[in-house]
Design an enzyme around this catalytic site. Sequence first.
Site, short mmCIF file in Angstrom:
data_model
loop_
_atom_site.label_atom_id
_atom_site.label_comp_id
_atom_site.label_asym_id
_atom_site.label_seq_id
_atom_site.Cartn_x
_atom_site.Cartn_y
_atom_site.Cartn_z
N GLY A 85 -49.48 36.95 64.90
CA GLY A 85 -47.96 37.56 64.74
C GLY A 85 -46.93 36.86 64.39
CB VAL A 86 -46.44 33.22 65.11
CG1 VAL A 86 -45.49 32.06 64.45
CG2 VAL A 86 -46.67 33.24 66.44
N GLY A 87 -46.84 34.13 61.90
CA GLY A 87 -46.44 34.10 60.52
C GLY A 87 -45.68 35.19 60.23
CB CYS A 97 -50.61 38.09 60.78
SG CYS A 97 -49.64 36.93 61.70
N GLY A 98 -52.78 37.34 62.56
CA GLY A 98 -53.52 36.97 63.68
C GLY A 98 -52.87 36.60 64.96
NE ARG A 102 -24.77 37.75 74.70
CZ ARG A 102 -25.23 37.93 75.88
NH1 ARG A 102 -26.46 38.28 76.32
NH2 ARG A 102 -24.44 37.53 77.03
CG ASP A 131 -53.09 38.21 58.19
OD1 ASP A 131 -53.53 39.18 59.01
OD2 ASP A 131 -53.05 37.21 58.25
CG HIS A 132 -57.52 38.38 56.65
ND1 HIS A 132 -56.64 37.38 55.97
CD2 HIS A 132 -58.40 37.26 57.63
CE1 HIS A 132 -56.42 36.27 56.61
NE2 HIS A 132 -57.53 35.86 57.40
CG HIS A 180 -31.31 43.48 75.94
ND1 HIS A 180 -31.81 42.47 76.68
CD2 HIS A 180 -31.15 44.51 76.31
CE1 HIS A 180 -31.53 42.99 77.83
NE2 HIS A 180 -31.23 44.33 77.63
CG ASP A 181 -32.87 40.88 71.07
OD1 ASP A 181 -31.95 40.49 71.58
OD2 ASP A 181 -34.18 40.49 71.74
#
Length: 146
Positions: free
Chosen positions: A67-69, A64-65, A135, A7-8, A97-98
Amino acid sequence: MIFLGSDHAGYLVKEAIKDFFQKNNIEFADLGTNSLASANYQEYAIKVAENVALNEENKGILICGSGVGVCIAANKVKGIIAGLVDRVELAELVVSHDQCNVLCLSGQYTNIHDNIEIVKKFLNTKPLHDYHEDRVKAILNYEKTH
């Protein structure tokens, strides 16, 4: 293929990553945004995630700002394992691992230099295919059945 999106608030980091890729002849596709004008992170996160999900060799990088969104949005696409990373050590773990296939970065809380180092580690790490693999398979199996 590596798909980039932001995003911006992540735009300047995305542009720095593109410069790094161009200087190092790393193939990528920039799926936007293309300016600092306000943009909806989920639009770019979903676009990148859908492209990554087309081929298991693909990878994505979203910014993004916080990173969570972008991380939340990308993880809504089947077959995507997106991880938010703010340090190099975690970039190695989310892949080894993931089996993370989409890297999510902060454009506001992690500086450009550190983000580039995180990208390098993300791209140069392979899954361990050890007990962690079971897992990850359990998570993906849940996704398939629900």
